[in-house]
Design an enzyme around this catalytic site. Structure first.
Site, short mmCIF file in Angstrom:
data_model
loop_
_atom_site.label_atom_id
_atom_site.label_comp_id
_atom_site.label_asym_id
_atom_site.label_seq_id
_atom_site.Cartn_x
_atom_site.Cartn_y
_atom_site.Cartn_z
N ALA A 130 11.89 -14.33 -11.48
CA ALA A 130 11.27 -13.57 -12.29
C ALA A 130 9.90 -13.60 -12.63
CB ALA A 130 11.94 -13.81 -13.63
N GLU B 80 9.48 -12.35 0.22
CA GLU B 80 9.71 -13.97 0.57
C GLU B 80 8.63 -14.43 1.24
OE1 GLU B 80 13.63 -16.05 1.85
OE2 GLU B 80 12.93 -14.91 3.35
N ASN B 81 7.93 -15.42 0.65
CA ASN B 81 6.78 -16.13 1.06
C ASN B 81 5.59 -15.01 1.10
OD1 ASN B 81 8.04 -18.65 1.57
ND2 ASN B 81 8.83 -17.99 3.47
N GLU C 291 11.58 -3.35 1.61
CA GLU C 291 10.64 -2.56 2.58
C GLU C 291 10.77 -3.41 3.89
OE1 GLU C 291 6.94 -1.41 1.18
OE2 GLU C 291 7.44 -1.41 -0.88
N MET D 2 6.64 6.56 -1.41
CA MET D 2 5.42 5.78 -1.38
C MET D 2 4.51 6.61 -0.35
SD MET D 2 7.01 1.94 -1.09
CE MET D 2 8.29 2.14 0.13
N TYR E 132 1.42 6.99 0.55
CA TYR E 132 0.16 6.53 0.71
C TYR E 132 0.16 5.46 1.81
CZ TYR E 132 2.59 3.76 -2.95
OH TYR E 132 3.38 3.05 -3.77
N TRP F 83 0.81 3.43 -8.25
CA TRP F 83 0.55 2.06 -7.78
C TRP F 83 -0.83 1.79 -7.57
CZ3 TRP F 83 3.30 -2.07 -6.89
CH2 TRP F 83 3.00 -3.26 -6.46
#
Length: 427
Positions: free
Chosen positions: A148, A173-174, A216, A278, A280, A405
């Site tokens: 979180a 992730e990472n 994504e 999205m 952009y 965004w």
């Protein structure tokens, strides 16, 4: 509101006199760093109700009225002129404010740890102009548990203003979007159900009303697996009395290969309560200099989206940033472009004495400058003109709303024009 483009020799005082507005109000509205320095080509929003039009060669009252959705009689009456009379070149006509369009507005927020007081202050400043606030992000782990973000007081500030809080789930992730993590969650039913349960439990405990999947860079062959996961999530999320939404990569057709292949517009439109496009990143960190959201490609994405998804489910995505590219451009050894806010981009143009040009094809401002080492830079960003072009697109296609965004990137002109042209719904 009036959009004024700074011409050579103009000062803020002169512009204020032109519109009958104290120059201090113009500076305040646009959050100008200086009241004495402007850039040639800089766009300013003039805080007036309605706007003015100066007659050009070839204009007629009929032509001008048509352009603004008025009758000749209406325009003549407003300006106390004879509808059959001859217009003078340079004559100023007043154009009344258009009727506001009702839309939803969605803003992503990506809090850091700890959450700064500046971010909390900006949340308080923006919530009145929002329908949704999307908390980016809850990173899904391989067992379906959630990592979180630190939300501090953001959720309560939004809720008190009647804003719907959204819990954003990502396959980060990472520090990057992981196709492998996505595949694990699509194929491991126990991990998938654990993710959905944890998201619902967190939403109910924290006051989120929507669970938003921003998955994504997935494997294109996982397209139907992603759809199946969303159907599973929808059934459980709706049963819990919550809504489901997703973020969709920008596609102008039913592309099934590459990094956007797993996003199925038609399926998401059927499964989800709403989606955000999205639209952009045509210009991005490692690209050659170009507009971040050029109107032509954005329009093609919207055209495809409305052919697959009900219009009242679609949010048009809009970047609140631009990029500063350093020469050499678009090469393997080029430096990554620096992202910054439209306000910062404008201030840099003033600092560098750069003239701002406007690409009418892309509907985007840009300029070049040379740094202290003599190295060329090219900057593309957003201004009042470019955001106005996106607002027209939103209206023309009758979309549900606009998505931004992200919070924390100063673009005062956007918020001025948003309030001027739209009524923001609260749900």
């Amino acid at each position: 509101m009036q959009i004024h483009i700074v011409q050579p020799g103009e000062s803020l005082y002169m512009i204020g006199k032109m519109y009958g507005v104290p120059y201090e109000l113009i500076a305040q509205a646009n959050e100008l760093a200086s009241e004495t320095r402007l850039a040639i080509g800089q766009a300013l929003v003039i805080p007036i109700i309605g706007s003015y039009y100066w007659v050009r060669p070839g204009d007629s009252l009929y032509k001008i009225a048509q352009a603004y959705g008025l009758s000749v009689e209406e325009l003549a009456k407003i300006n106390a002129i004879n509808p059959a009379g001859i217009l003078r070149i340079g004559q100023r006509l007043y154009i009344p404010q258009e009727k506001k369009t009702p839309i939803d507005a969605l803003l992503y927020v990506e809090p850091r740890n700890p959450v700064s007081q500046d971010m909390l202050a900006e949340v308080r400043e923006r919530v009145e102009q929002l329908t949704y606030l999307a908390m980016f992000s809850y990173e899904v782990q391989r067992d379906g548990s959630l990592k979180a973000p630190n939300t501090a007081d953001i959720l309560s500030i939004a809720k008190d203003a009647g804003v719907v809080n959204m819990l954003v789930l990502t396959n980060l992730e990472n520090y990057g979007f992981s196709a492998e993590l996505g595949h694990v969650l699509f194929t491991d039913q126990a991990a998938q159900n654990n993710m959905i349960k944890n998201a619902i439990d967190t939403a109910k405990a924290s006051g989120y009303a929507d669970i938003h999947f921003d998955f994504e860079l997935l494997l294109p062959e996982d397209r139907e697996l992603y759809n199946q996961m969303l159907r599973n999530a929808r059934d459980q999320i709706h049963k819990a009395g919550l809504t489901l939404s997703t973020a969709l990569a920008p596609k102008a057709g039913n592309v099934t290969t590459g990094i956007y292949g797993a996003h199925d517009y038609k399926a998401h439109g059927e499964i989800c309560d709403f989606v955000v496009l999205m639209t952009y990143e045509w210009g991005y960190t490692y690209s050659a200099p170009q507009a971040v959201s050029p109107i032509g490609p954005v329009t093609k994405v919207v055209e495809y989206a409305v052919s697959q998804i009900p219009r009242d489910k679609i949010f048009l995505g809009q970047n609140l940033y631009g990029y500063d590219w350093t020469a050499p451009f678009g090469q393997a050894d080029s430096k990554p472009a620096r992202a910054f806010s439209p306000r910062a981009a404008t201030n840099l143009a003033i600092e560098q004495n750069a003239s701002i040009d406007y690409d009418t094809l892309a509907q985007a401002p840009h300029y070049t400058y040379y740094d202290q080492s003599g190295i060329e830079h090219e900057v593309w960003f957003e201004d009042a003109r470019s955001i106005n072009a996106k607002f027209r697109l939103l209206k023309d296609f009758k979309l549900r709303g606009i998505m931004y965004w992200k919070l924390g990137l100063s673009f005062p002109q956007n918020w001025l024009l948003l309030e001027d042209q739209f009524t923001i719904r609260k749900r």
